[in-house]
Design a protein around this motif. Structure first.
Motif, PDB file in Angstrom:
ATOM      1  N   GLN A  17       0.833  -1.212   0.000  1.00  0.00           N
ATOM      2  CA  GLN A  17       0.000   0.000   0.000  1.00  0.00           C
ATOM      3  C   GLN A  17       0.871   1.268   0.000  1.00  0.00           C
ATOM      4  O   GLN A  17       0.578   2.225  -0.724  1.00  0.00           O
ATOM      5  CB  GLN A  17      -0.910  -0.035   1.229  1.00  0.00           C
ATOM      6  N   GLU A  62       0.765   4.167  -2.916  1.00  0.00           N
ATOM      7  CA  GLU A  62       0.488   5.582  -2.616  1.00  0.00           C
ATOM      8  C   GLU A  62       1.663   6.474  -3.020  1.00  0.00           C
ATOM      9  O   GLU A  62       1.462   7.567  -3.555  1.00  0.00           O
ATOM     10  CB  GLU A  62       0.141   5.751  -1.128  1.00  0.00           C
ATOM     11  N   ASP A  76       1.850   9.763  -5.697  1.00  0.00           N
ATOM     12  CA  ASP A  76       2.430  11.053  -5.295  1.00  0.00           C
ATOM     13  C   ASP A  76       3.597  11.444  -6.208  1.00  0.00           C
ATOM     14  O   ASP A  76       3.710  12.593  -6.624  1.00  0.00           O
ATOM     15  CB  ASP A  76       2.912  10.994  -3.841  1.00  0.00           C
ATOM     16  N   MET A  84      -5.708   3.183  -6.407  1.00  0.00           N
ATOM     17  CA  MET A  84      -6.226   4.489  -6.033  1.00  0.00           C
ATOM     18  C   MET A  84      -7.630   4.698  -6.583  1.00  0.00           C
ATOM     19  O   MET A  84      -8.482   5.281  -5.933  1.00  0.00           O
ATOM     20  CB  MET A  84      -5.304   5.608  -6.534  1.00  0.00           C
TER      21      MET A  84
END
Lengths: 206, 206
Positions: free
Chosen positions: A17, A21, A25, A69
């Motif tokens: 995870q 993420e 970003d 996402m």
């Protein structure tokens, strides 16, 4: 057995995870070229070896990040939808359009834009991205139909909801280089009023 | 003197134009990373030295190419506008919306998308692109207002025309990875009908 292995599985899931993420970003903030597995792993605080254990190639990491996402956002949108359904009339339509449009200005959209744009000139990546884009489009359409509480079997409704998703994509793109939020707010309001009237107008064929 | 220098000036202008057109083609077909001055010069059949004489940096070349193509397209659109003005009612609105949307699926849009997306993570390029984007937006808006023959002083009209440009941008983005022309045609038709009704509806404030 299951109990013994659970903490390890939990750690593995958490690592995965964090990588996903960090990928979003990196893509959103530093662009396609800079978002390599090594950079993402460092940002996530994960060794490069562990990152490559989870995602053998950069394309595996990036497509998994977009899917993860998108699915998280869809789950979140389901929870928000209950709130939207409490409103009715043009307020409900405006809440749906505003929520939809805002979702196209978030880091996921900005990351996806980097990937979509790169895929335009990279046939191997394009092959992986096209089915993903089609699925995101279908899910977003269904979500909008449910939130608006309208009948997708009506062709006018179907095309107006599609147009709303295209508008949201265009507004997302207009927000990439500058903060477009003030102009966007006025457009969303006018679109919602126009969409609401058109969705509720008597049909010529009826 | 002028007569003596004209052929040289003509050759110089033709070289410049070939470089600008090759830049748009390279960006649209091979993407940001591959569109270097060397590659563009080779495609244009111009020496690298001559290319650098006209455009000292890659950023100079790319911004000049976007401006040149945008201005050429605007000139072409002015000629087409006379034809559009011959139609009236919803047919005129649909011709304007269709023309506008198609302009967002051409090589200039695909090239601009590569540059806009790269500029998102490149502050120096972003600084050059933001004023360009603002000018393109203003000119496109004015062109749409003139082609529709509507009053931009009316805020509903102003926002609906802005929304139409945002929709066109979103439809352009949807055409980058796959040929979206069939779906797009239905959206353009439905939006033109809806837009025409909304532009011609009596205003509550009137």
């Amino acid at each position: 057995m299951a109990t013994l292995h659970e903490p390890k599985q939990d750690r593995s899931r958490a690592t995965r995870q964090r990588l996903l993420e960090a990928t979003i970003d990196c893509l959103a903030q530093t662009g396609w070229a800079a978002a390599t597995v090594a950079v993402v792993a460092e940002r996530a605080g994960v060794s490069r070896g562990a990152a490559q254990h989870h995602f053998p190639t950069r394309e595996d990491l990036i497509t998994a990040a977009l899917e993860y996402m998108f699915d998280s956002r869809t789950e979140q949108a389901k929870e928000e939808a209950a709130q939207v359904r409490a409103a009715d009339g043009v307020s409900r339509t405006e809440a749906v359009v505003a929520g939809l449009v805002e979702s196209y200005t978030d880091p996921l959209f900005k990351a996806a834009l980097q990937v979509w744009t790169h895929a335009a000139a990279d046939p191997a990546l394009r092959e992986r991205i096209v089915p993903l884009e089609a699925r995101f489009g279908r899910v977003s359409h269904r979500r909008a139909i449910e939130a608006l509480g309208v009948d997708d079997g009506d062709p006018v409704t179907h095309h107006l909801v599609q147009a709303t998703l295209d508008l949201a994509r265009g507004l997302g793109l207009a927000d990439v280089l500058t903060d477009d939020s003030v102009r966007r707010k006025a457009i969303v309001h006018q679109w919602a009023v126009t969409l609401h009237a058109a969705l509720n107008a008597p049909r010529e064929s009826a």
